[in-house]
Design a protein around this motif. Structure first.
Motif, PDB file in Angstrom:
ATOM      1  N   THR A   1     -21.900  18.509  -7.052  1.00 20.71           N
ATOM      2  CA  THR A   1     -20.693  17.980  -7.664  1.00 20.71           C
ATOM      3  C   THR A   1     -21.024  16.923  -8.713  1.00 20.71           C
ATOM      4  OG1 THR A   1     -19.383  18.395  -5.684  1.00 20.71           O
ATOM      5  CG2 THR A   1     -18.530  16.760  -7.234  1.00 20.71           C
ATOM      6  N   VAL A   2     -20.484  17.103  -9.906  1.00 19.51           N
ATOM      7  CA  VAL A   2     -20.668  16.153 -11.010  1.00 19.51           C
ATOM      8  C   VAL A   2     -19.289  15.634 -11.393  1.00 19.51           C
ATOM      9  CG1 VAL A   2     -21.490  15.821 -13.359  1.00 19.51           C
ATOM     10  CG2 VAL A   2     -22.712  17.381 -11.838  1.00 19.51           C
ATOM     11  N   THR A   3     -19.140  14.320 -11.439  1.00 17.50           N
ATOM     12  CA  THR A   3     -17.842  13.709 -11.709  1.00 17.50           C
ATOM     13  C   THR A   3     -17.757  13.206 -13.147  1.00 17.50           C
ATOM     14  OG1 THR A   3     -18.565  11.487 -11.050  1.00 17.50           O
ATOM     15  CG2 THR A   3     -17.758  12.959  -9.302  1.00 17.50           C
ATOM     16  N   TRP A   4     -16.520  12.896 -13.557  1.00 13.55           N
ATOM     17  CA  TRP A   4     -16.326  12.310 -14.878  1.00 13.55           C
ATOM     18  C   TRP A   4     -17.087  10.997 -15.007  1.00 13.55           C
ATOM     19  CZ3 TRP A   4     -15.098  14.060 -19.374  1.00 13.55           C
ATOM     20  CH2 TRP A   4     -14.254  15.169 -19.505  1.00 13.55           C
ATOM     21  N   ALA A   5     -17.103  10.216 -13.920  1.00 16.41           N
ATOM     22  CA  ALA A   5     -17.799   8.931 -13.962  1.00 16.41           C
ATOM     23  C   ALA A   5     -19.273   9.119 -14.297  1.00 16.41           C
ATOM     24  CB  ALA A   5     -17.645   8.213 -12.623  1.00 16.41           C
ATOM     25  N   GLN A   6     -19.912  10.088 -13.651  1.00 19.59           N
ATOM     26  CA  GLN A   6     -21.315  10.355 -13.941  1.00 19.59           C
ATOM     27  C   GLN A   6     -21.509  10.773 -15.395  1.00 19.59           C
ATOM     28  OE1 GLN A   6     -21.523  13.177 -10.634  1.00 19.59           O
ATOM     29  NE2 GLN A   6     -23.378  12.126  -9.946  1.00 19.59           N
ATOM     30  N   LEU A   7     -20.597  11.575 -15.888  1.00 18.08           N
ATOM     31  CA  LEU A   7     -20.740  12.107 -17.239  1.00 18.08           C
ATOM     32  C   LEU A   7     -20.514  11.054 -18.320  1.00 18.08           C
ATOM     33  CD1 LEU A   7     -18.958  15.532 -16.681  1.00 18.08           C
ATOM     34  CD2 LEU A   7     -21.409  15.126 -16.957  1.00 18.08           C
ATOM     35  N   THR A   8     -19.959   9.905 -17.944  1.00 20.63           N
ATOM     36  CA  THR A   8     -19.801   8.828 -18.926  1.00 20.63           C
ATOM     37  C   THR A   8     -20.945   7.824 -18.840  1.00 20.63           C
ATOM     38  OG1 THR A   8     -18.421   7.554 -17.384  1.00 20.63           O
ATOM     39  CG2 THR A   8     -17.292   9.009 -18.943  1.00 20.63           C
ATOM     40  N   TYR A   9     -21.920   8.092 -17.967  1.00 18.23           N
ATOM     41  CA  TYR A   9     -23.097   7.223 -17.870  1.00 18.23           C
ATOM     42  C   TYR A   9     -24.302   7.931 -18.492  1.00 18.23           C
ATOM     43  CZ  TYR A   9     -21.184   3.274 -15.307  1.00 18.23           C
ATOM     44  OH  TYR A   9     -20.490   2.147 -14.968  1.00 18.23           O
ATOM     45  N   TYR A  10     -25.161   8.541 -17.682  1.00 17.93           N
ATOM     46  CA  TYR A  10     -26.402   9.101 -18.243  1.00 17.93           C
ATOM     47  C   TYR A  10     -26.152  10.270 -19.183  1.00 17.93           C
ATOM     48  CZ  TYR A  10     -25.835  12.299 -14.264  1.00 17.93           C
ATOM     49  OH  TYR A  10     -25.342  13.193 -13.338  1.00 17.93           O
TER      50      TYR A  10
END
Length: 483
Positions: free
Chosen positions: A441-450
């Motif tokens: 699972t990949v979240t929006w939060a992760q996608l706005t970091y690395y």
């Protein structure tokens, strides 16, 4: 991890003291190649820092029971130099530590690897009846059947205790029968950490301190931010390193990714993992952790990979702002750990590790770097091109509308599809990345970091397409209304 309390003085001594076990005959291995000097390793790492342009990195190399090289490079977010004692988050490298905590309790007779978790941890319940067959071995081998797609990870990771985390798994189901399929899922190791709490009789972080970190002399290591607080890490944004606060603070004291340590301590850990130095479990238990399940080349917090012809036991870790990798080479007695205070679309730690392995083979290491820079350069150019095409589309929207105002609506709609394509792709972006990550699972939060450069490229393309479409429709409407 937590350490259990034993009442009797003799039992306390036996439990808390590291086992003095002679390493197996194969533990000390003659050099297949001359051991690289600390100076040679330092030169390679200094060159790697320059070629990768990482903000900070700490590295340790061990061999046959000693630390060959341990040092830090670059700076932290406060401008302080990184040293061998600088705290680093190691993310999923934590899993090998959690497995060790479990094995100490297995040897004490408090936990059984092959008994169902539900019998040893009655609070562990799931909506799938097959979960009653999950064993501790299944958890550590990542073959329990639990997957990111079948449990509510958002609810679990919002918990403030491991008990709360386990309770949040109650509505989850299994993706497969226990023991039949491998699926990497942090929940396995959080349940294992909670079991350590219950069997050990203290909080997980305290158990780790008493039974794992303490006996190995890892005085700079802890679970969670309560005892050790590293500085902010960095994300790469089109080549610029931006300091950001790590959002994953592991309030519940996690066993899947909560360990904070440093290069000096990792050296002590790696020496122990190669069967040398101070030992806290018997050789048979160490071998159990290092042996794959047969379902996948993954043991208990260690995977098997071949690098430059050398078989390694490896585990990597990625958080929002930190990255790490550890490896041991059972045949040569080497151990490696590379940790950075940064996270980006491209992971340089593995390339640095590969170079270190090459040096232990007597080969010249390839200079790492370029992967992140080139990836982000291409994404930057795509972002600029998308913005430029969006601006051009707006400026030429009247001309476009003049040419098509008299055509059928269906044909105009078809003309809009290519321009609007980035919009649904952006909406499906997390789901697409989750699919590419084999269900993790990949979240929006992760996608706005690395993944910020990729996310920005997607967003700019979607906005450009949407704005262009709106202006074209407005122009057509204006033309039609004036007739």
């Amino acid at each position: 991890m937590k350490r259990k309390l034993i009442g009797l003085a003799a039992a306390t001594f036996l439990t808390f003291s590291p086992l003095v076990v002679s390493p197996p005959a194969s533990a000390v291995v003659p050099n297949a190649a001359e051991e690289p000097s600390s100076a040679a390793i330092d030169a390679y790492l200094a060159e790697s820092m320059e070629s990768t342009a990482l903000p900070g990195m700490s590295v340790v190399v061990t061999h046959n029971g000693k630390i060959v090289h341990a040092a830090g490079y670059g700076q932290d977010s406060a401008g302080r130099p990184i040293t061998a004692e600088t705290p680093m988050r190691v993310a999923s490298v934590s899993k090998s530590f959690t497995a060790m905590a479990v094995m100490t309790l297995v040897e004490d007779g408090r936990i059984s690897l092959d008994e169902p978790v539900a019998r040893q941890l009655p609070e562990f319940r799931m909506a799938d009846p097959r979960a009653r067959a999950i064993t501790v071995r299944h958890l550590l081998n990542q073959t329990s059947g639990i997957s990111d797609a079948t449990v509510d990870l958002g609810a679990a990771e919002s918990a403030t205790t491991l008990a709360g985390y386990v309770a949040a798994l109650g509505t989850g189901t299994l993706a497969a029968d226990p023991g039949t399929r491998w699926a990497y899922c942090n929940a396995n190791y959080e349940v294992a950490a909670r079991l350590v709490e219950v069997a050990g009789g203290m909080r997980f972080g305290e158990y780790m301190k008493q039974r794992v970190f303490g006996p190995l002399g890892m005085t700079g290591s802890a679970v969670g931010d309560q005892a050790v607080t590293p500085s902010r890490g960095f994300n790469s944004l089109f080549g610029a390193w931006v300091p950001r606060t790590e959002p994953r603070d592991f309030l519940y004291g996690g066993g899947a990714g909560g360990v904070i340590t440093d290069a000096a301590d990792m050296g002590r850990w790696l020496i122990s993992q190669t069967g040398q130095g101070r030992q806290i479990v018997r050789p048979q238990s160490l071998q159990t952790m290092h042996t794959s399940s047969g379902v996948r080349d993954y043991g208990m917090g260690w995977g098997t990979e071949t690098v430059n012809g050398t078989e390694l036991l490896v585990h990597s870790g990625n958080l929002f702002t930190y990255t790490a990798v550890e490896a041991i080479a059972p045949d040569t007695g080497y151990g490696f750990a590379v940790m950075t205070n940064s996270a980006g679309l491209y992971d340089d730690t593995y390339d640095v590790l590969t170079g270190l392995v090459a040096m232990t083979q007597g080969r010249a290491p390839e200079t790492p770097g370029g992967g992140r820079q080139w990836t982000e350069l291409i994404l930057g150019l795509i972002t600029l091109a998308a913005a430029g095409l969006g601006a051009l589309g707006v400026l030429r929207s009247r001309r476009w509308a003049d040419r098509r105002a008299g055509r059928a609506g269906g044909r105009i709609g078809l003309r809009m599809v290519p321009v609007l394509l980035p919009v649904p792709l952006l909406a499906l972006y997390p789901a697409l990345i989750t699919f590419l990550m084999n269900g993790r699972t990949v979240t929006w939060a992760q996608l706005t970091y690395y993944a910020a450069p990729l996310t920005i490229a997607f967003a700019v393309a979607a906005v450009a397409g949407a704005v262009t479409t709106v202006f074209r429709l407005l122009r057509i409407r204006s033309i039609v209304s004036s007739r």
